[in-house]
Scaffold this active site. Structure first.
Site, mmCIF file in Angstrom:
data_model
loop_
_atom_site.group_PDB
_atom_site.id
_atom_site.type_symbol
_atom_site.label_atom_id
_atom_site.label_comp_id
_atom_site.label_asym_id
_atom_site.label_seq_id
_atom_site.Cartn_x
_atom_site.Cartn_y
_atom_site.Cartn_z
ATOM 1 N N ARG A 17 18.737 -2.891 -0.969
ATOM 2 C CA ARG A 17 18.541 -3.830 -2.076
ATOM 3 C C ARG A 17 19.868 -4.064 -2.770
ATOM 4 N NH1 ARG A 17 14.106 -1.059 -4.820
ATOM 5 N NH2 ARG A 17 13.745 -0.305 -2.709
ATOM 6 N N TYR A 56 -9.586 -0.918 -0.876
ATOM 7 C CA TYR A 56 -9.405 0.476 -1.259
ATOM 8 C C TYR A 56 -10.625 1.279 -0.838
ATOM 9 C CZ TYR A 56 -7.388 4.295 -3.964
ATOM 10 O OH TYR A 56 -6.819 5.493 -4.334
#
Length: 374
Positions: free
Chosen positions: A218, A94
């Protein structure tokens, strides 16, 4: 460093007094006095001492709460979500990494228990959220500096308050800062079931904007479609549908999007670019596919498409605390008017953090894990 702005020391094997939890549970806090010389309180916190797999490096430990100084605020945390940025920070991937060991969590909501003598912006009983990332919200309580927190209305739904300071802020700024959109204009986004994606749908609807929302295929696609449309989504498509030639007919009834919001990268972002209006902008704020954004030369030359990036932490560095506070209050107004709700959430007690961490990293999970501190 146990999270920026917090003052707390570690004490191995210490435990939080049971009567303290009972006092909190019964609503004690608004009028509770705090003595700097009193016996220090014990705190439970999720801590990582090195970067790696969150399921392996995060541990529930006991800490000792420092005394409240003159410009400090003693906060009892109520709830804190697990965001992708939290996971990335623990993994060491990050743009902002706190010194180690660190308390996890960049977002959440707490209630002020007591304040130092020179504190003027908050008072006992107020709800507060972090002013910046790296605060370390996965803990039962903490002492923060006054400038490390922002007060919010205490009548907001708990889940909305806990998830206010990251995803909705990102969604609002991306919708406002890159294209001068007018009611009826169209926005296209991928990762539309993410926390940012759900906030984009709702804020766009409140602004009169039309949205095309792309998600991965999905098994429960229809269920997800129904949920996103209940939030205000006009169209929900799979990545596969967006690639089909038939999409040309789709855009006969929709204005070409002037703004695309990309949280995936790779082929998904390429498809967003393909459908952008000439002169349009694609803003990248995440890279879930861990693949580069690829734009063809013809798109840049003949369509004059613009590629931009957005990171909320950078936006806050470039703007004053007062401007961030104004943003927060704007979003609170949307929540109060019923135009912005929290993403689908699953509340998990702090001690069950392993289950919450594992669930937060599973694919196709549309429910955000929220750690509760009581």
């Amino acid at each position: 460093m146990w999270g920026c702005g917090a003052r707390v020391g570690a004490r191995a094997g210490s435990r939080m007094p049971h009567e303290l939890f009972l006092a909190w549970h019964r609503g004690w806090s608004a009028a509770a006095p705090y003595s700097a010389t009193a016996e220090p309180s014990r705190v439970r916190a999720l801590i990582y001492g090195h970067h790696g797999d969150p399921a392996k490096v995060v541990e529930l430990k006991n800490l000792e709460l420092a005394a409240v100084g003159g410009s400090d605020v003693h906060v009892k945390m109520l709830a804190a979500p697990i965001n992708p940025s939290d996971i990335n920070m623990i993994q060491g991937n990050y743009g902002l990494l706190p010194k180690l060991p660190a308390v996890g969590g960049n977002e959440g909501v707490g209630q002020v228990v007591a304040v130092g003598g020179s504190v003027t912006g908050v008072k006992p009983g107020d709800w507060v959220i972090p002013a910046n990332a790296g605060l370390g919200t996965w803990r039962t309580e903490a002492v923060f500096s006054e400038e490390a927190v922002i007060s919010i209305p205490s009548d907001l739904p708990l889940q909305s308050a806990a998830t206010l300071s990251v995803n909705p802020c990102t969604a609002y700024r991306m919708l406002m800062d890159f294209e001068q959109l007018q009611p009826g204009d169209c926005v296209i986004q991928n990762a539309s079931n993410s926390g940012v994606g759900q906030a984009v749908i709702q804020i766009a609807a409140a602004l009169g904007l039309r949205t095309i929302n792309v998600v991965r295929d999905r098994p429960d696609f229809q269920k997800l479609t129904d949920r996103l449309k209940s939030l205000g989504a006009e169209h929900v498509l799979t990545e596969e549908e967006l690639r089909k030639p038939e999409m040309k007919n789709f855009f006969k009834d929709m204005p070409p999007p002037r703004l695309a919001l990309n949280c995936v990268g790779g082929k998904s972002s390429t498809e967003l670019l393909r459908h952008l209006a000439p002169g349009g902008t694609m803003v990248t704020y995440g890279g879930m596919a861990k693949q580069p954004v690829i734009a063809s030369v013809s798109q840049l030359i003949f369509k004059d498409l613009k590629l931009r990036g957005f990171w909320l932490s950078q936006w806050k560095q470039d703007h004053s605390p007062a401007q961030f506070k104004e943003l927060i209050l704007t979003l609170c107004g949307l929540i109060s008017r019923g135009q912005l709700t929290a993403p689908a959430c699953s509340e998990v007690p702090l001690q069950d953090y392993q289950r919450a961490l594992e669930a937060s990293m599973q694919p196709f999970v549309s429910s955000k894990q929220i750690l509760t501190m009581c």
